[in-house]
Write a protein that holds these residues in place. Structure first.
Motif, PDB file in Angstrom:
ATOM      1  N   ALA A   1       0.949  -1.282  -0.058  1.00 40.66           N
ATOM      2  CA  ALA A   1      -0.040   0.125  -0.072  1.00 40.66           C
ATOM      3  C   ALA A   1       0.964   1.118  -0.032  1.00 40.66           C
ATOM      4  N   ASP A   2       0.354   2.269  -0.845  1.00 35.43           N
ATOM      5  CA  ASP A   2       1.089   3.469  -0.832  1.00 35.43           C
ATOM      6  C   ASP A   2       0.634   4.308   0.249  1.00 35.43           C
ATOM      7  N   VAL A   3       1.003   4.165   1.494  1.00 36.81           N
ATOM      8  CA  VAL A   3       0.613   4.955   2.617  1.00 36.81           C
ATOM      9  C   VAL A   3       1.277   6.238   2.511  1.00 36.81           C
ATOM     10  N   LYS A   4       0.535   7.333   2.654  1.00 33.85           N
ATOM     11  CA  LYS A   4       1.152   8.662   2.667  1.00 33.85           C
ATOM     12  C   LYS A   4       0.746   9.395   4.108  1.00 33.85           C
ATOM     13  N   ARG A   5       1.722  10.222   4.315  1.00 35.63           N
ATOM     14  CA  ARG A   5       1.427  11.274   5.437  1.00 35.63           C
ATOM     15  C   ARG A   5       1.481  12.624   4.726  1.00 35.63           C
ATOM     16  N   ALA A   6       0.710  13.471   4.874  1.00 34.88           N
ATOM     17  CA  ALA A   6       0.506  14.667   4.203  1.00 34.88           C
ATOM     18  C   ALA A   6       0.133  16.071   4.942  1.00 34.88           C
ATOM     19  N   ILE A   7       0.778  16.894   4.749  1.00 34.96           N
ATOM     20  CA  ILE A   7       0.697  18.250   5.499  1.00 34.96           C
ATOM     21  C   ILE A   7      -0.411  19.149   4.366  1.00 34.96           C
ATOM     22  N   ASP A   8      -1.367  19.664   4.912  1.00 35.39           N
ATOM     23  CA  ASP A   8      -2.306  20.558   3.888  1.00 35.39           C
ATOM     24  C   ASP A   8      -1.488  21.767   3.855  1.00 35.39           C
TER      25      ASP A   8
END
Length: 612
Positions: A397-404
């Motif tokens: 899975a391409d798990v992503k942590r993203a900052i708005d």
């Protein structure tokens, strides 16, 4: 904490290595703990400093933290190496050091936060208050504490409190187990535990008669406090720790994602928020039953209860699937609504209550064709201990942590003004010269600008909004839009890095009295600095640590809240109406080599002690 104050809650995940640490952060961890190459309580999972440095850089993008375990007890000859390592870890930006050995507080250390490891046996308000007073920023609480006991510690201290919420349990009071060392010289306090708690034992009465034979009597289930997050926050916990520095990436992905969702749900209902930034984007439903587990327990959080051990096996049993209704020579039918898949691993307890298993080669509805049918009988309960489809998916899975981030664009006299503001309110504004030619198709040009600014790709950001304040849309080539976007994002990243200011902590030595003036070998004093520390705090009599060569024959090598009399229905004090048989004490555990361990039951303290 006064009413109305926003509590900061941390999800703390284990990291076997940098890759697992990054995965944990992507799945929503606010902090990770990892071992360096030396002095960690899980020998064999150490990591080079350069690898930890990469993890620190990645974690700090999201205001997540990295803690390093230096939580073995140390010899005199190791203190300088430990000191040097801590300075190196401080230099690469590590946020805290987890320690057990009090001798470290007697030597010159950098101004880094110190956390008292659970191996320091942080079980009493007086003990935790002492740790706070001598300079620790956090105490990692004993795993066997109840909610009431945690609340009492909170009421007596202001130090940060961390507790385990998931994973394997040590049956002994942490830091107080000497069984492995007594048996074969492998000390848990030196990171070399041989896990005698996961071995088979028989329980004998004082006449040598077997009460229970060949069972994993002191092997505990997995801790799972996921339904108690709110109560733990109310009791004063600010950091929720997942155990598992030996676990693989699939386990980390599943369990961290699961607790991220649980904690976020609770925090949305209470006045609390997470300690890091960015949101995790996953495309699966996490489920603790689908990765390693020995069955689950809340241990003693809500008091003493039945079934905290896994007496039939120390291995993972996974999730219950259903019972066998029909068997043939090479297949069986299972009564279950759960869909199995080719490649799944199943297990079951045979007629001798021994765990055995096989692989599913083919699935046709509820008919399963296993690699072998050995031991599979009608009415047998089947468990799935490897969900091939689930594990394969979460690993890939391409798990992503993203900052708005939100963009705002304006245009005047050949200059495009661009601002980028992240979810913390950090803002960058820049101006870029562009062509002043009007776009032929205004709507198409507007759509192109929005589309290109939303393309944040492999960065740590995700576009929340693109606000375009232009009366007329000028034509800007796609290549130039991309360059402008990359430029503003890089400036935002640099500005964010400037805000990563680490707080410094200094130890001021004092002579606040320790909670006792006598220490047995259970005080784990293995070096002269630790001895000096306790003497300065009023301890008058100190026995050297077991690892110094103390003769442990006929001495207590384990203290545990697990009571086999209670667990087996032999306790007259708490289960008088459920007694299955009377027994003559003392009782003995006997291992597979024939070694006898005498048991002592302290009913007033509700503990069981094992003597070597």
């Amino acid at each position: 904490m006064p009413v109305g104050i926003n509590k900061l809650i941390e999800l703390l995940a284990p990291a076997k290595n940098t890759q697992c640490g990054i995965r944990a952060i992507n799945c929503g961890a606010d902090a990770v703990y990892i071992a360096a190459e030396q002095f960690g309580a899980r020998k064999g999972v150490g990591n080079p400093v350069d690898d930890i440095a990469r993890l620190v850089v990645y974690a700090h993008r999201y205001r997540a933290k990295v803690y390093v375990t230096i939580n073995t007890i140390l010899t005199d000859s190791e203190l300088e190496a430990a000191r040097s390592l801590i300075f190196t870890l401080y230099d690469i930006g590590v946020d805290a050091i987890i320690v057990q050995d009090m001798g470290l507080l007697e030597i010159d250390l950098p101004p880094i936060a110190l956390f008292a490891s659970t191996q320091a046996h942080n079980n009493l308000p007086e003990k935790v208050k002492f740790l706070e007073d001598v300079g620790f920023q956090r105490a990692i609480l004993a795993r066997e504490l109840s909610l009431d006991e945690i609340q009492k510690i909170r009421n007596s201290t202001s130090i940060e409190l961390e507790c385990f919420v998931h994973g394997a349990l040590c049956v002994s009071f942490s830091g107080q187990c000497y069984m492995s060392y007594a048996i074969g010289g492998r000390s848990g306090n030196r990171g070399e535990c041989a896990q005698p708690c996961r071995k088979k034992y028989s329980l004998l009465d004082n006449q040598g008669k077997a009460i229970v034979s060949d069972k994993y009597l002191i092997s505990l289930r997995e801790l799972n406090l996921s339904d108690n997050i709110a109560e733990l926050i109310n009791a004063g916990i600010t950091s929720f720790k997942i155990e598992g520095r030996l676990r693989d990436e699939a386990y980390i992905t599943n369990i961290v994602s699961f607790y991220r969702q649980k904690i976020d749900t609770v925090c949305s209902e209470q006045k609390c928020s997470r300690t890091s930034v960015g949101r995790s984007i996953i495309d699966f439903n996490p489920d603790p039953a689908k990765t390693f587990n020995r069955g689950f327990t809340t241990y003693f959080l809500n008091g003493r209860h039945d079934e905290i051990t896994s007496p039939d096996t120390p291995k993972s049993i996974g999730e219950p699937i259903g019972t066998v209704s029909i068997t043939t020579k090479n297949s069986f039918v299972i009564d279950s609504d759960i869909q199995l898949h080719n490649g799944d691993g199943i297990c079951f307890f045979n007629e001798k209550r021994e765990l055995t298993g096989t692989k599913i080669n083919r699935v046709e509805g509820n008919t399963l064709y296993p690699a072998n049918m050995n031991g599979i009988l009608k009415e047998l309960m089947i468990y799935r201990n490897y969900d091939h489809q689930f594990v394969s998916h979460i690993v890939k899975a391409d798990v992503k942590r993203a900052i708005d981030v939100a963009f705002a664009l304006g245009y005047e006299n050949g200059v495009l003004s661009v601002s980028a503001q992240d979810e913390e309110g950090i803002k960058i504004e820049e101006k870029y010269p562009v062509s002043g030619d009007l776009a032929r198709n205004q709507q198409s040009a507007l759509d192109t600008v929005r589309k290109q600014f939303a393309k944040l790709g492999d960065t740590e950001f995700i576009c929340r909004n693109v606000d375009i304040a232009m009366h007329k849309i000028v034509f800007i080539p796609v290549g130039q839009l991309n360059e402008i976007r990359r430029s503003i994002i890089e400036k935002l990243r640099i500005e964010r890095e400037k805000r990563n200011v680490r707080q410094e902590y200094f130890i001021s030595k004092n002579n606040i009295p320790y909670i006792s003036n006598v220490l047995s070998f259970e005080g784990n004093v293995l070096n002269r600095k630790a001895e000096s520390f306790y003497k300065r705090h009023g301890v008058e009599k100190i026995e050297q640590a077991a690892e110094s060569g103390v003769d442990l024959h006929d001495r207590k090598v384990m203290t545990t809240k697990l009571c086999l009399k209670y667990e087996l229905g032999l306790c007259r004090r708490y289960k008088a109406d459920k007694i299955t048989r009377s027994v003559k004490e003392p009782l003995y555990l006997v291992d597979e080599t024939g070694k006898h361990y005498k048991l002592h039951f302290d009913c007033d303290a509700c503990v069981m002690e094992i003597f070597f």
